[in-house]
Design an enzyme around this catalytic site. Structure first.
Site, PDB file in Angstrom:
ATOM      1  N   PHE A  16      44.074  38.488  34.136  1.00 53.35           N
ATOM      2  CA  PHE A  16      44.142  37.219  34.860  1.00 53.35           C
ATOM      3  C   PHE A  16      42.764  36.787  35.372  1.00 53.35           C
ATOM      4  O   PHE A  16      42.231  35.734  34.990  1.00 53.35           O
ATOM      5  CB  PHE A  16      45.172  37.358  35.988  1.00 53.35           C
ATOM      6  CG  PHE A  16      44.990  36.435  37.159  1.00 53.35           C
ATOM      7  CD1 PHE A  16      44.803  35.068  36.963  1.00 53.35           C
ATOM      8  CD2 PHE A  16      45.028  36.931  38.454  1.00 53.35           C
ATOM      9  CE1 PHE A  16      44.641  34.218  38.053  1.00 53.35           C
ATOM     10  CE2 PHE A  16      44.876  36.093  39.542  1.00 53.35           C
ATOM     11  CZ  PHE A  16      44.681  34.733  39.347  1.00 53.35           C
ATOM     12  N   ILE A  17      42.160  37.601  36.223  1.00 56.80           N
ATOM     13  CA  ILE A  17      40.859  37.232  36.789  1.00 56.80           C
ATOM     14  C   ILE A  17      39.766  37.315  35.733  1.00 56.80           C
ATOM     15  O   ILE A  17      38.914  36.422  35.622  1.00 56.80           O
ATOM     16  CB  ILE A  17      40.527  38.121  38.003  1.00 56.80           C
ATOM     17  CG1 ILE A  17      41.560  37.906  39.114  1.00 56.80           C
ATOM     18  CG2 ILE A  17      39.117  37.837  38.521  1.00 56.80           C
ATOM     19  CD1 ILE A  17      41.371  38.815  40.323  1.00 56.80           C
ATOM     20  N   ASP A  36      38.421  45.608  27.066  1.00 55.24           N
ATOM     21  CA  ASP A  36      39.794  45.668  27.567  1.00 55.24           C
ATOM     22  C   ASP A  36      40.623  46.554  26.647  1.00 55.24           C
ATOM     23  O   ASP A  36      40.426  46.546  25.431  1.00 55.24           O
ATOM     24  CB  ASP A  36      40.406  44.263  27.630  1.00 55.24           C
ATOM     25  CG  ASP A  36      41.505  44.154  28.671  1.00 55.24           C
ATOM     26  OD1 ASP A  36      42.517  44.881  28.541  1.00 55.24           O
ATOM     27  OD2 ASP A  36      41.359  43.357  29.615  1.00 55.24           O
ATOM     28  N   GLY A  41      46.219  43.500  30.492  1.00 52.84           N
ATOM     29  CA  GLY A  41      45.730  42.205  30.046  1.00 52.84           C
ATOM     30  C   GLY A  41      46.467  41.736  28.805  1.00 52.84           C
ATOM     31  O   GLY A  41      47.231  42.492  28.190  1.00 52.84           O
ATOM     32  N   ASP A  61      38.862  51.675  26.302  1.00 52.51           N
ATOM     33  CA  ASP A  61      39.328  52.125  27.612  1.00 52.51           C
ATOM     34  C   ASP A  61      38.150  52.600  28.449  1.00 52.51           C
ATOM     35  O   ASP A  61      37.304  53.364  27.965  1.00 52.51           O
ATOM     36  CB  ASP A  61      40.329  53.270  27.410  1.00 52.51           C
ATOM     37  CG  ASP A  61      41.200  53.521  28.628  1.00 52.51           C
ATOM     38  OD1 ASP A  61      40.650  53.649  29.743  1.00 52.51           O
ATOM     39  OD2 ASP A  61      42.429  53.611  28.458  1.00 52.51           O
ATOM     40  N   GLN A  81      36.078  44.211  36.347  1.00 50.27           N
ATOM     41  CA  GLN A  81      37.409  43.811  36.822  1.00 50.27           C
ATOM     42  C   GLN A  81      38.497  44.784  36.388  1.00 50.27           C
ATOM     43  O   GLN A  81      39.618  44.721  36.886  1.00 50.27           O
ATOM     44  CB  GLN A  81      37.755  42.420  36.277  1.00 50.27           C
ATOM     45  CG  GLN A  81      36.690  41.363  36.504  1.00 50.27           C
ATOM     46  CD  GLN A  81      36.397  41.123  37.959  1.00 50.27           C
ATOM     47  OE1 GLN A  81      37.308  40.897  38.755  1.00 50.27           O
ATOM     48  NE2 GLN A  81      35.126  41.155  38.329  1.00 50.27           N
ATOM     49  N   TYR A 149      46.627  53.468  45.518  1.00 53.63           N
ATOM     50  CA  TYR A 149      45.779  52.384  45.028  1.00 53.63           C
ATOM     51  C   TYR A 149      44.653  52.087  46.008  1.00 53.63           C
ATOM     52  O   TYR A 149      43.484  51.955  45.619  1.00 53.63           O
ATOM     53  CB  TYR A 149      46.620  51.125  44.797  1.00 53.63           C
ATOM     54  CG  TYR A 149      45.794  49.902  44.450  1.00 53.63           C
ATOM     55  CD1 TYR A 149      45.207  49.768  43.198  1.00 53.63           C
ATOM     56  CD2 TYR A 149      45.602  48.883  45.376  1.00 53.63           C
ATOM     57  CE1 TYR A 149      44.448  48.653  42.875  1.00 53.63           C
ATOM     58  CE2 TYR A 149      44.840  47.771  45.069  1.00 53.63           C
ATOM     59  CZ  TYR A 149      44.265  47.664  43.822  1.00 53.63           C
ATOM     60  OH  TYR A 149      43.505  46.562  43.513  1.00 53.63           O
ATOM     61  N   VAL A 193      53.329  38.111  43.647  1.00 49.75           N
ATOM     62  CA  VAL A 193      54.417  37.380  44.280  1.00 49.75           C
ATOM     63  C   VAL A 193      54.420  35.897  43.909  1.00 49.75           C
ATOM     64  O   VAL A 193      55.498  35.321  43.666  1.00 49.75           O
ATOM     65  CB  VAL A 193      54.374  37.569  45.818  1.00 49.75           C
ATOM     66  CG1 VAL A 193      53.112  36.965  46.425  1.00 49.75           C
ATOM     67  CG2 VAL A 193      55.596  36.974  46.472  1.00 49.75           C
ATOM     68  N   ASP A 287      52.841  48.465  52.088  1.00 44.48           N
ATOM     69  CA  ASP A 287      52.422  47.102  52.385  1.00 44.48           C
ATOM     70  C   ASP A 287      51.865  47.007  53.808  1.00 44.48           C
ATOM     71  O   ASP A 287      52.457  47.548  54.749  1.00 44.48           O
ATOM     72  CB  ASP A 287      53.598  46.136  52.264  1.00 44.48           C
ATOM     73  CG  ASP A 287      53.754  45.573  50.876  1.00 44.48           C
ATOM     74  OD1 ASP A 287      52.911  45.892  50.014  1.00 44.48           O
ATOM     75  OD2 ASP A 287      54.717  44.812  50.650  1.00 44.48           O
TER      76      ASP A 287
END
Length: 337
Positions: A16-17, A36, A41, A61, A81, A149, A193, A287
């Site tokens: 995405f980014i 990538d 991705g 990788d 990224q 993470y 989300v 979270d």
């Protein structure tokens, strides 16, 4: 290898980014090389670039040092990224998360050091703030990580600092705060989300908010993130190097407010969406309750000024999502256009 100083390597460039960064720098006539392995991705994200003579794809990788060495050959700038994102995924599989995010990151640092890379800009994470209750989040004050993470992303910062002090590799870490926008994948178990809720609302399904919906986030539109990467990559301010910056808007939105925004903006395209009910489920492990960034440091040292508020970003993102939804935003993977 002779270079003209306009070569950029983007690891995770099919994500995405990463793909948004690739598109932006190709548009400014930079030569862009993407590394990538397509674990998260998508090929359709970079398909429009394949005919561009300034674009090169290396499928590989970051956990393989030789691949990293090949990827940095001839480039002066790295936008790192590549990572295995998602707090829930890291809780389910901490070993793979660590292999990619720590060992892979170290491989890239070593390869960049040995190749004499001029600037190494990497994706850090707001998850590093952990259990810190202080708001707004200031770069120099963090808490204890709340997930595997978060541990890996903090270790990235520590390694980058060591490589700058020990080897002279100039780096900048960007702590991303809930980035959203075009090309963000709404599918899969670990979908973010905003695209997930957009997909559900377009399909007339009820989104499920984890917890009461009072948790808040500093949702950050992709164009703000592109700006930060560019400024970090090319800043001439030596005081701005070898440190960390919040990459955010400096405003927070609760999940309840977010859903209200999404329903209002999507109702322009489909009035029935306004009446869709919202469900609530249990809060997720790992979270943090609230996330709000101070962007004073980035403003002062990098000259950063967000181009999009949360509202402006959502308007742009929803236009893109709807255009690419085939009117219903089906559960099949959408194509980037």
């Amino acid at each position: 290898m002779e270079t003209d100083g306009r070569e950029i390597l983007i690891t995770g460039g099919a994500g995405f980014i990463g793909s948004n960064l690739a598109e932006y720098f190709l548009g400014k006539d930079y030569k862009v090389r993407v590394l990538d392995n397509f674990s998260t991705g998508h090929r359709h994200n970079i398909e429009p670039f394949l005919k561009n003579t300034g674009f090169q794809l290396i499928e590989g990788d970051i956990r393989d040092l030789k691949t990293c060495q090949e990827a940095v050959t001839g480039v002066q700038y790295v936008l790192h990224q590549a990572a295995l994102g998602s707090v829930p995924r890291s809780i389910k599989d901490p070993i793979t998360t660590n292999d990619v995010n720590v060992s892979g990151f170290l491989n890239m640092l070593v390869a960049a050091r040995d190749a004499g890379v001029k600037r190494f800009v990497y994706a850090a994470s707001s998850s590093t703030y952990g259990d810190s209750k202080e708001l707004p989040k200031v770069e120099e004050k963090i808490g204890k990580p709340l997930s595997p993470y978060a541990v890996t992303k903090y270790v990235n910062e520590l390694y980058a600092d060591i490589f700058s002090k020990t080897y002279g590799l100039h780096s900048i870490g960007l702590r991303y705060f809930n980035v959203f926008g075009r090309r963000q994948d709404p599918n899969g178990a670990y979908a973010a989300v905003i695209p997930l809720f957009v997909k559900q609302l377009i399909n007339h399904q009820s989104p499920t908010i984890n917890g009461t919906g009072d948790y808040s986030r500093d949702f950050t539109y992709i164009d703000n993130v592109i700006q930060m990467n560019e400024k970090a990559l090319f800043t001439q301010n030596t005081e701005a190097l070898n440190t960390i910056y919040n990459t955010a808007v400096g405003d927070r939105t609760t999940l309840n407010e977010l859903v209200a925004h999404l329903k209002e903006l999507l109702s322009v395209y489909d009035p029935k969406i306004a009446d869709i009910k919202i469900q609530h489920g249990p809060a997720r492990n790992g979270d943090i309750p609230h996330s709000l960034a101070s962007i004073d440091k980035a403003k002062k040292l990098l000259g950063y000024l967000p181009s999009h508020t949360i509202r402006q970003g959502l308007q742009s993102a929803i236009q893109w999502y709807w255009k690419n939804s085939n009117q219903h935003y089906q559960n099949t993977t959408y194509l980037s256009k």
